[in-house]
Design a protein around this motif. Structure first.
Motif: not given
Length: 200
Positions: A31, A34, A38, A44, A64, A77, A80-81, A92
């Protein structure tokens, strides 16, 4: 009709339990990317980014997966993944789900109106109570993939209600949230968002 649909979906969710099968310990090491938005434990520091701590595991996994597939567009995002496997996403989700959420302070001037909407809905507008799907304490319904709301930032909650209302977010089952948000005024959305921030 809305109440019947909600009842059916909740029942199906409860009886059709499918576990996300994530490993929270493994997720902790995945993570880092992330954490910038977050928080390392899913809380966050910025209201525009959602708290993920304590969020329902299956809901997190669905969001996700929806983002990766293009079903839900989350501009912040983008990319990001990339490179994460399905198991990575499960891990996650399991990690953030296992973290305690930090409950915030609601705006006292909006709590009464927000609580009334959350607990009883808006009968004159055909808006069901938020608690029907998200539960009285805001913990949501994991089997039905309904999110936990307790402690969520009001800025984020408001933005999502607005997106559902305008239809720019449409990955809700059977348009449930689009129907609800589309009947609410901005003032009503703000009140509910404030109430949720302190809901525990």
């Amino acid at each position: 009709m809305n109440k019947l649909l909600i009842s059916l979906l909740v029942s199906v969710g409860i009886t059709g339990v499918a576990h996300a099968s994530g490993d929270a310990a493994a997720g902790q090491s995945k993570v880092a990317v992330c954490a910038a938005c977050h928080g390392a434990n899913g809380n966050s520091a910025v209201g525009n980014f959602p708290n993920l701590a304590g969020q329902n595991e299956q809901y997190l996994l669905k969001q996700m997966e929806d983002h990766v597939s293009g079903r839900r567009t989350i501009v912040e995002m983008t990319g990001m993944l990339d490179g994460y496997s399905e198991q990575d996403l499960k891990d996650i989700a399991a990690y953030f789900s296992s973290q305690p959420v930090v409950i915030g302070q609601a705006d006292a001037e909006q709590v009464e109106q927000g609580e009334a909407i959350y607990r009883a809905g808006l009968a004159d507008k055909g808006v069901a109570a938020c608690s029907a799907c998200h539960m009285p304490s805001g913990q949501g319904n994991d089997p039905a993939k309904f999110p936990a709301l307790s402690g969520q930032h009001p800025e984020y909650t408001l933005s999502q209600l607005q997106k559902f209302a305008e239809g720019s977010r449409d990955n809700d089952p059977n348009g449930m949230m689009r129907d609800v948000a589309g009947k609410m005024s901005e003032a009503e959305m703000r009140a509910v968002a404030q109430y949720i921030r302190g809901l525990n």
